[in-house]
Design a protein around this motif. Sequence first.
Motif, mmCIF file in Angstrom:
data_model
loop_
_atom_site.group_PDB
_atom_site.id
_atom_site.type_symbol
_atom_site.label_atom_id
_atom_site.label_comp_id
_atom_site.label_asym_id
_atom_site.label_seq_id
_atom_site.Cartn_x
_atom_site.Cartn_y
_atom_site.Cartn_z
ATOM 1 N N PRO A 111 11.173 -1.387 20.805
ATOM 2 C CA PRO A 111 11.588 0.013 20.919
ATOM 3 C C PRO A 111 11.235 0.835 19.689
ATOM 4 O O PRO A 111 10.955 0.310 18.618
ATOM 5 N N GLU A 112 11.271 2.146 19.873
ATOM 6 C CA GLU A 112 11.093 3.061 18.754
ATOM 7 C C GLU A 112 12.333 3.007 17.859
ATOM 8 O O GLU A 112 13.348 2.418 18.203
ATOM 9 N N GLU A 113 12.225 3.632 16.709
ATOM 10 C CA GLU A 113 13.340 3.614 15.763
ATOM 11 C C GLU A 113 14.565 4.310 16.353
ATOM 12 O O GLU A 113 14.460 5.247 17.132
ATOM 13 N N GLY A 114 15.732 3.845 15.944
ATOM 14 C CA GLY A 114 16.986 4.411 16.418
ATOM 15 C C GLY A 114 18.124 3.459 16.148
ATOM 16 O O GLY A 114 17.921 2.373 15.585
ATOM 17 N N ASN A 115 19.326 3.834 16.556
ATOM 18 C CA ASN A 115 20.457 2.933 16.363
ATOM 19 C C ASN A 115 20.399 1.787 17.377
ATOM 20 O O ASN A 115 19.551 1.770 18.274
ATOM 21 N N GLU A 116 21.309 0.846 17.224
ATOM 22 C CA GLU A 116 21.269 -0.363 18.051
ATOM 23 C C GLU A 116 21.333 -0.057 19.543
ATOM 24 O O GLU A 116 20.586 -0.621 20.345
ATOM 25 N N LEU A 117 22.199 0.867 19.929
ATOM 26 C CA LEU A 117 22.344 1.188 21.342
ATOM 27 C C LEU A 117 21.126 1.928 21.885
ATOM 28 O O LEU A 117 20.711 1.708 23.029
ATOM 29 N N GLU A 118 20.527 2.796 21.085
ATOM 30 C CA GLU A 118 19.322 3.493 21.522
ATOM 31 C C GLU A 118 18.189 2.506 21.783
ATOM 32 O O GLU A 118 17.477 2.601 22.792
ATOM 33 N N CYS A 119 17.997 1.567 20.863
ATOM 34 C CA CYS A 119 16.928 0.578 21.021
ATOM 35 C C CYS A 119 17.164 -0.281 22.256
ATOM 36 O O CYS A 119 16.233 -0.574 23.020
ATOM 37 N N LEU A 120 18.407 -0.682 22.459
ATOM 38 C CA LEU A 120 18.748 -1.477 23.628
ATOM 39 C C LEU A 120 18.494 -0.689 24.907
ATOM 40 O O LEU A 120 17.944 -1.219 25.888
ATOM 41 N N ALA A 121 18.873 0.579 24.917
ATOM 42 C CA ALA A 121 18.670 1.418 26.099
ATOM 43 C C ALA A 121 17.194 1.525 26.450
ATOM 44 O O ALA A 121 16.821 1.482 27.631
ATOM 45 N N GLU A 122 16.335 1.650 25.438
ATOM 46 C CA GLU A 122 14.896 1.764 25.710
ATOM 47 C C GLU A 122 14.347 0.494 26.340
ATOM 48 O O GLU A 122 13.575 0.552 27.307
ATOM 49 N N LEU A 123 14.729 -0.664 25.810
ATOM 50 C CA LEU A 123 14.267 -1.921 26.396
ATOM 51 C C LEU A 123 14.743 -2.060 27.839
ATOM 52 O O LEU A 123 13.971 -2.473 28.726
ATOM 53 N N LEU A 124 15.996 -1.726 28.094
ATOM 54 C CA LEU A 124 16.533 -1.820 29.450
ATOM 55 C C LEU A 124 15.803 -0.863 30.386
ATOM 56 O O LEU A 124 15.484 -1.218 31.533
ATOM 57 N N ALA A 125 15.525 0.341 29.907
ATOM 58 C CA ALA A 125 14.883 1.338 30.770
ATOM 59 C C ALA A 125 13.454 0.939 31.129
ATOM 60 O O ALA A 125 13.049 1.040 32.294
ATOM 61 N N ILE A 126 12.675 0.494 30.151
ATOM 62 C CA ILE A 126 11.280 0.120 30.440
ATOM 63 C C ILE A 126 11.233 -1.053 31.397
ATOM 64 O O ILE A 126 10.456 -1.060 32.373
ATOM 65 N N THR A 127 12.064 -2.068 31.163
ATOM 66 C CA THR A 127 12.033 -3.240 32.046
ATOM 67 C C THR A 127 12.575 -2.895 33.432
ATOM 68 O O THR A 127 12.103 -3.452 34.433
ATOM 69 N N ASP A 128 13.548 -1.977 33.518
ATOM 70 C CA ASP A 128 14.019 -1.541 34.836
ATOM 71 C C ASP A 128 12.904 -0.825 35.592
ATOM 72 O O ASP A 128 12.688 -1.073 36.792
ATOM 73 N N PHE A 129 12.197 0.090 34.929
ATOM 74 C CA PHE A 129 11.084 0.784 35.577
ATOM 75 C C PHE A 129 10.006 -0.210 36.018
ATOM 76 O O PHE A 129 9.463 -0.098 37.126
ATOM 77 N N ALA A 130 9.680 -1.169 35.156
ATOM 78 C CA ALA A 130 8.662 -2.161 35.518
ATOM 79 C C ALA A 130 9.079 -2.936 36.757
ATOM 80 O O ALA A 130 8.252 -3.194 37.654
ATOM 81 N N THR A 131 10.349 -3.327 36.824
ATOM 82 C CA THR A 131 10.853 -4.046 37.995
ATOM 83 C C THR A 131 10.732 -3.187 39.255
ATOM 84 O O THR A 131 10.330 -3.669 40.323
ATOM 85 N N VAL A 132 11.074 -1.909 39.137
ATOM 86 C CA VAL A 132 10.999 -1.009 40.289
ATOM 87 C C VAL A 132 9.558 -0.873 40.770
ATOM 88 O O VAL A 132 9.285 -0.951 41.976
ATOM 89 N N TYR A 133 8.617 -0.690 39.850
ATOM 90 C CA TYR A 133 7.210 -0.576 40.254
ATOM 91 C C TYR A 133 6.720 -1.862 40.915
ATOM 92 O O TYR A 133 6.002 -1.833 41.917
ATOM 93 N N LEU A 134 7.105 -3.002 40.359
ATOM 94 C CA LEU A 134 6.698 -4.278 40.941
ATOM 95 C C LEU A 134 7.298 -4.448 42.325
ATOM 96 O O LEU A 134 6.649 -4.961 43.243
ATOM 97 N N THR A 135 8.527 -3.989 42.511
ATOM 98 C CA THR A 135 9.198 -4.090 43.810
ATOM 99 C C THR A 135 8.529 -3.207 44.853
ATOM 100 O O THR A 135 8.268 -3.652 45.976
ATOM 101 N N ILE A 136 8.231 -1.970 44.487
ATOM 102 C CA ILE A 136 7.686 -1.024 45.448
ATOM 103 C C ILE A 136 6.238 -1.328 45.804
ATOM 104 O O ILE A 136 5.839 -1.248 46.974
ATOM 105 N N ALA A 137 5.448 -1.707 44.789
ATOM 106 C CA ALA A 137 4.005 -1.862 45.012
ATOM 107 C C ALA A 137 3.583 -3.259 45.479
ATOM 108 O O ALA A 137 2.407 -3.488 45.726
ATOM 109 N N SER A 138 4.524 -4.189 45.546
ATOM 110 C CA SER A 138 4.171 -5.534 46.005
ATOM 111 C C SER A 138 4.072 -5.541 47.520
ATOM 112 O O SER A 138 4.903 -4.962 48.220
ATOM 113 N N THR A 139 3.065 -6.208 48.036
ATOM 114 C CA THR A 139 2.841 -6.260 49.499
ATOM 115 C C THR A 139 2.799 -7.697 49.970
ATOM 116 O O THR A 139 2.614 -8.610 49.193
#
Length: 375
Positions: free
Chosen positions: A347-375
Amino acid sequence: MLDESLLDAPEALARADRRGLLRGAAEAGARVRTAARHAAEAGIAELKPEGRPRSVLIAGPGTAAAGVADLITALAGASAPVTRLESTGVAPAAGALRWSLPGWAGSVDLLLITTTDGTEPGLAVLAEQAYRRGCNVVAVAPQRSPLAEAVDGVHGLVVPMASAPFEPDEAEMSAASPGALWSLFTPLLALLDRVGLLSAPPETIEKVAARLDRTAERCGPAIATYSNPAKTLASELAESLPLIWTEGAGAASAGRRFAAVLSELSGHPALAAELPEALPAHGVLLAGSLAAGADPDDFFRDRVEEPEHLHARVVLLRDRPVGGLSAAPAARELALSHDTPISELEPEEGNELECLAELLAITDFATVYLTIAST
């Protein structure tokens, strides 16, 4: 198979997203703000605790509740022991699940109940048991649910679970959906800040929401794959077995959640482990049949009609480095020595919760894209 052309077709992605997962991921920041407002309206800011609880007990079904327990353990475990109460029962249905307090639980302990459903009789029984033992009880559950009424009836504190702006309050929510975690987690951040187990004042929670908003802009469906970290990660994970290696307490929680939602939402298997123990634990997978160059059959056979073999891919999630020793170089060396591709998120610089939120958000988006685009 992943339809990569779909990733760069925003309108087609929206049509294929029948469960509203993309919108849920995009509006995580708004959900944090709504959940923080619900916590304030429930009176968390006015609480006058007499001291820190001896321990924190967490109960609830599903992936979101498990993720909340894991995150609280990472953030507050140094201030007080955090224990997740595992459910028992004959089926993973609301009416069949049961929870029990440990024998030592009493008046100096705090019970947190989190659920996206709210119809579980076992959680209502648990709240009554905690009341008889003198435990303080706080629940985050859908408004007007049977559980909310039960907790209110034993003089516990109920925070209505936040719904997204596009959802009615009564809308059902998958426990693995991107917004469920923040709906349950945010009020507990405010509560644990109030009782002194971690630092999450309102300004910090607003920074978390802002980081989620910025990450949603970077990872949204309108952003092309080549500059979109979530779409890139989804493409890299297609037809692979992700070995999610983590460094740092926050990254470890994010990695375990990533593995869980990959399995539950997209049906994609993944393994998560913390560095440096991940290296011996998963090292044999990089040298066996899952290795990138492994193919035990005849090299010259016709593969046109055959599916691709599943090969390992390392995903390295790291907290922001604060100096000291790191196993990341050894992880890269092990992966590359076995010709295993590696993806890295930091993650980019920030406090502990900000960094954690960024990791959770990117991996959540990646999961959603993998779910939708998988055939």
